[in-house]
Scaffold this active site. Structure first.
Site, PDB file in Angstrom:
ATOM      1  N   LYS A  46       0.725  -1.159   0.002  1.00 57.04           N
ATOM      2  CA  LYS A  46       0.050  -0.090   0.126  1.00 57.04           C
ATOM      3  C   LYS A  46       0.839   1.216  -0.059  1.00 57.04           C
ATOM      4  CE  LYS A  46      -4.346  -1.613   0.427  1.00 57.04           C
ATOM      5  NZ  LYS A  46      -4.203  -2.861   0.145  1.00 57.04           N
ATOM      6  N   ASP A 123     -10.822  -0.536   0.201  1.00 55.63           N
ATOM      7  CA  ASP A 123     -10.331   0.737   1.248  1.00 55.63           C
ATOM      8  C   ASP A 123     -10.558   2.056   0.465  1.00 55.63           C
ATOM      9  OD1 ASP A 123     -10.018  -1.595   2.646  1.00 55.63           O
ATOM     10  OD2 ASP A 123      -7.863  -1.334   2.731  1.00 55.63           O
ATOM     11  N   TYR A 167     -15.164  -6.370  -0.346  1.00 52.30           N
ATOM     12  CA  TYR A 167     -14.313  -7.837  -0.297  1.00 52.30           C
ATOM     13  C   TYR A 167     -14.408  -8.487   0.760  1.00 52.30           C
ATOM     14  CZ  TYR A 167     -11.402  -4.713   2.667  1.00 52.30           C
ATOM     15  OH  TYR A 167     -10.925  -3.826   3.611  1.00 52.30           O
ATOM     16  N   TRP A 226      -7.979 -13.891  -0.053  1.00 54.10           N
ATOM     17  CA  TRP A 226      -6.716 -12.742   0.274  1.00 54.10           C
ATOM     18  C   TRP A 226      -6.897 -12.850   1.974  1.00 54.10           C
ATOM     19  CZ3 TRP A 226      -4.738  -7.744  -2.141  1.00 54.10           C
ATOM     20  CH2 TRP A 226      -4.311  -6.960  -1.006  1.00 54.10           C
ATOM     21  N   ASN A 228      -6.232 -12.330   5.731  1.00 53.49           N
ATOM     22  CA  ASN A 228      -5.657 -11.555   6.544  1.00 53.49           C
ATOM     23  C   ASN A 228      -5.540 -12.093   8.168  1.00 53.49           C
ATOM     24  OD1 ASN A 228      -5.220  -9.399   4.902  1.00 53.49           O
ATOM     25  ND2 ASN A 228      -7.367  -8.832   5.033  1.00 53.49           N
ATOM     26  N   ASP A 233      -1.057  -5.131  10.247  1.00 50.31           N
ATOM     27  CA  ASP A 233      -1.019  -3.589  10.150  1.00 50.31           C
ATOM     28  C   ASP A 233      -2.002  -2.691  10.763  1.00 50.31           C
ATOM     29  OD1 ASP A 233      -2.708  -4.530   8.460  1.00 50.31           O
ATOM     30  OD2 ASP A 233      -2.166  -3.617   6.867  1.00 50.31           O
TER      31      ASP A 233
END
Length: 486
Positions: A46, A123, A167, A226, A228, A233
C-alpha cells in the site's frame, strides 16, 4: 484452459499498510516459496506510491530495473509474479484519459516481463463523482467497465485478479446474496477475471465451506482468498506467530487460490507462510480439524503444522548470515582465515578473581513454541498465554481469601495460593529466559524484527510478576505475625 489458468494460486500477497519489504527480502520469499511448494506472489504494498497514491506515474529507469530483477527472480523460483495497481483513490472511471493512463502503466510493467496483473479497489470511498454518475448506473458498473477494458487491453492474461470494494461479507448490504454491488460484479465482470475475497470479515477468524459456496454463487466463480489472519498492520503492537488455522481442507477444491497477507515485519512470517504451505498440501475433501485443532482425522493439524514450522525456523535463528547479507557472504567466503578479525574473546582466559566469560545460551524449540503462544492469532491466545492469564486472574481474585486464611490460621488457602504463585513465577521466568536467548541469537535480522515485541512482552510479564510477589509478601507478613502471636 492452460495449466496456468487452472493452477491453484498459493502464496503471499504483500498488501499491507506500512514499510514495504526490501528487494532482498522478496528474493528470500521466492526461495522459501519454491522450497515449500507455493507458487504465487502478489505485489501490492500500500505504501509504494506508484502502486496506489501516484498510480498514474510511470516507473523510472532505476525502479524499472528493480521490478525487472524481481519479476525475473520470481520466475527463476517458479513463482508467478502478479503486479497489482490500486487506482481507486482518485480515478475518474468515465474519463478516457484516466483509463489510458491505467493501460499505459500496466503496459509498462508488461514490458518488464510481467504476465499477471491485478486491479484493486479496496479501502476507497464509494461515492462517485458527477461525471461517473452520469456515465454509469452504479459504482460496480464503473469498476467492472474499466476492469474489462484493461483486461482486454492486456490481451486477456491467464491470471488477472480483481479486488472488489465490498471484499468481505461484513461489507455487503444487506447480505452477500442480496448485495447489488456483488451481483453486478458477478454478472458483468469478464469470466476470465478472478475475484479476491477475505471471508466473513476483513480479518476472518474462520472461513467455512458454506460461506465460500455462498459468495461463489453470487460471483459466478470461485474466489481467491486474500487472507488477513496473520496481518498486523491494523495494530502495530501485535504480532501473529500462530499457525494457519480454521480454514477446512475441503475449501481447496472450492477456491481459485489462497494468498496470505501477513505481518508487516518480514522475518516473523516464516510461520504464517510455512503453515499455509502445509495446509495447501493437505488432501482436499478430508474432514478438517475442529476449532480447537484436536481432531486427528484431518490431513491438516494446525498444532503439527506449527511445530514443523518452528523446528525449521529454529535453524534460521542460528545462521549468522541473512538474506540481506548475500552479497557480503560471498566476499567473506573468499577471505583467508588470517584476514578475519579475531573475536574479542580469542586468547583471553579469565583469572581466578575475574568475571567468567559470558556464554550465550542457545535458543530452543521450547523457546520458539513459547514465543508463538504469546503472539498467537487475532482471536485466540496460545495455550501458555491462556494459562498465564488464568493464573494471574486467580491469584489476584483470591489474594484476599489467602490473606484471610493467614489471619485465621486456615493454611490450606494460603498454601494453594503460594503454590500457584510459584507456578506463575516459573512461567514468567521462562518468558524472561526466552527473551535473553533470543537477544543473543546469531541471526540479528530475525531478532530486530522481533525485538520491540519481545521487549514489550518481557516488560508486561515482569510487571505482573512483581505484582504477584507484592501480594505474596503481604500474605507472608500476615502469616509471620500470626505465628508470632501464637
Amino acid at each position: 484452459m492452460s495449466e496456468k489458468s487452472k493452477m491453484f494460486l498459493s502464496g503471499v500477497v504483500e498488501g499491507f499498510y506500512g514499510r514495504p519489504w526490501t528487494m532482498n527480502q522478496r528474493m528470500e520469499l521466492f526461495r522459501r516459496e519454491q522450497k515449500w511448494g507455493l507458487n504465487t506472489y502478489l505485489y501490492a504494498p500500500k505504501d509504494d506510491y506508484k502502486h496506489r497514491m501516484y498510480w498514474r506515474d510511470l516507473y523510472s529507469l532505476e525502479e524499472a530495473d528493480q521490478l525487472m530483477a524481481l519479476i525475473c527472480a520470481a520466475k527463476e523460483h517458479g513463482v508467478e509474479f502478479i503486479y497489482a495497481i490500486s487506482p481507486g483513490l482518485d480515478i475518474t472511471f468515465s474519463n478516457p484519459k484516466e483509463v489510458a493512463a491505467l493501460k499505459r502503466k500496466l503496459s509498462q510493467v508488461s514490458e518488464f516481463g510481467c504476465r499477471s496483473f491485478a486491479l484493486l479497489f479496496d479501502d476507497i470511498e464509494t461515492e462517485m463523482c458527477g461525471a461517473d454518475k452520469e456515465a454509469f448506473s452504479s459504482f460496480a458498473d464503473a469498476q467492472v467497465s474499466v476492469t474489462n477494458e484493461v483486461f482486454q487491453h492486456l490481451e486477456e492474461p491467464q491470471i488477472f485478479l480483481f479486488c472488489p470494494t465490498d471484499y468481505c461479507a461484513a461489507f455487503c448490504t444487506p447480505s452477500v446474496q442480496l448485495s447489488k454491488y456483488l451481483n453486478t460484479v458477478g454478472e458483468k465482470l469478464h469470466p476470465g477475471v478472478n475475484i479476491l475475497w477475505t471471508g466473513p470479515k476483513v480479518v476472518s477468524n474462520d472461513i467455512s465451506v458454506a460461506s465460500v459456496e455462498e459468495v461463489s454463487a453470487v460471483l459466478k466463480r470461485p474466489p481467491v482468498i486474500w487472507d488477513n489472519i496473520h496481518a498486523n498492520d491494523y495494530d502495530p503492537q501485535r504480532l501473529f506467530l500462530g499457525p494457519f488455522k480454521n480454514r477446512p481442507a475441503e475449501l481447496i477444491p472450492k477456491l481459485r487460490g489462497v494468498l496470505t497477507n501477513p505481518n508487516c515485519e518480514f522475518e516473523p512470517n516464516f510461520v504464517a507462510v510455512h503453515t499455509l504451505a502445509t495446509w495447501c498440501k493437505s488432501s482436499p475433501g478430508q474432514k478438517d480439524v475442529s476449532m480447537d485443532g484436536e481432531d486427528q482425522s484431518s490431513d491438516y493439524d494446525p498444532h503439527e503444522a506449527l511445530q514443523l514450522a518452528l523446528t525449521e525456523w529454529l535453524l534460521e535463528f542460528g545462521r549468522a548470515d541473512s538474506p540481506d547479507d548475500s552479497r557480503s557472504r560471498g566476499a567473506r567466503s573468499k577471505r583467508e582465515a588470517s584476514d578475519e578479525e579475531p573475536m574479542q574473546t580469542d586468547g583471553h582466559v579469565p583469572g581466578p578473581k575475574d568475571n567468567p566469560l559470558y556464554t550465550a545460551e542457545p535458543l530452543t524449540l521450547e523457546d520458539l513454541t513459547l514465543l508463538s503462544e504469546l503472539f498467537y492469532l487475532p482471536y485466540e491466545h496460545g495455550p501458555t498465554a491462556v494459562a498465564m492469564l488464568n493464573q494471574l486472574h486467580w491469584l489476584r481474585s483470591n489474594s484476599a481469601a489467602a490473606t484471610t486464611g493467614a489471619v485465621t490460621s486456615e493454611c490450606e488457602e494460603v498454601n494453594e495460593w503460594r503454590q500457584r504463585a510459584e507456578k506463575f513465577d516459573d512461567m514468567c521466568a521462562a518468558v524472561v529466559q526466552m527473551f535473553n536467548r533470543l537477544s543473543n541469537v546469531p541471526n540479528r535480522r530475525i531478532l530486530y524484527d522481533l525485538y520491540n515485541y519481545i521487549c514489550d512482552i518481557k516488560s508486561g510479564v515482569s510487571l505482573a510478576r512483581a505484582f504477584v510477589k507484592t501480594l505474596g509478601t503481604f500474605t507472608h507478613s500476615l502469616d509471620i505475625k500470626l505465628n508470632k502471636s501464637l
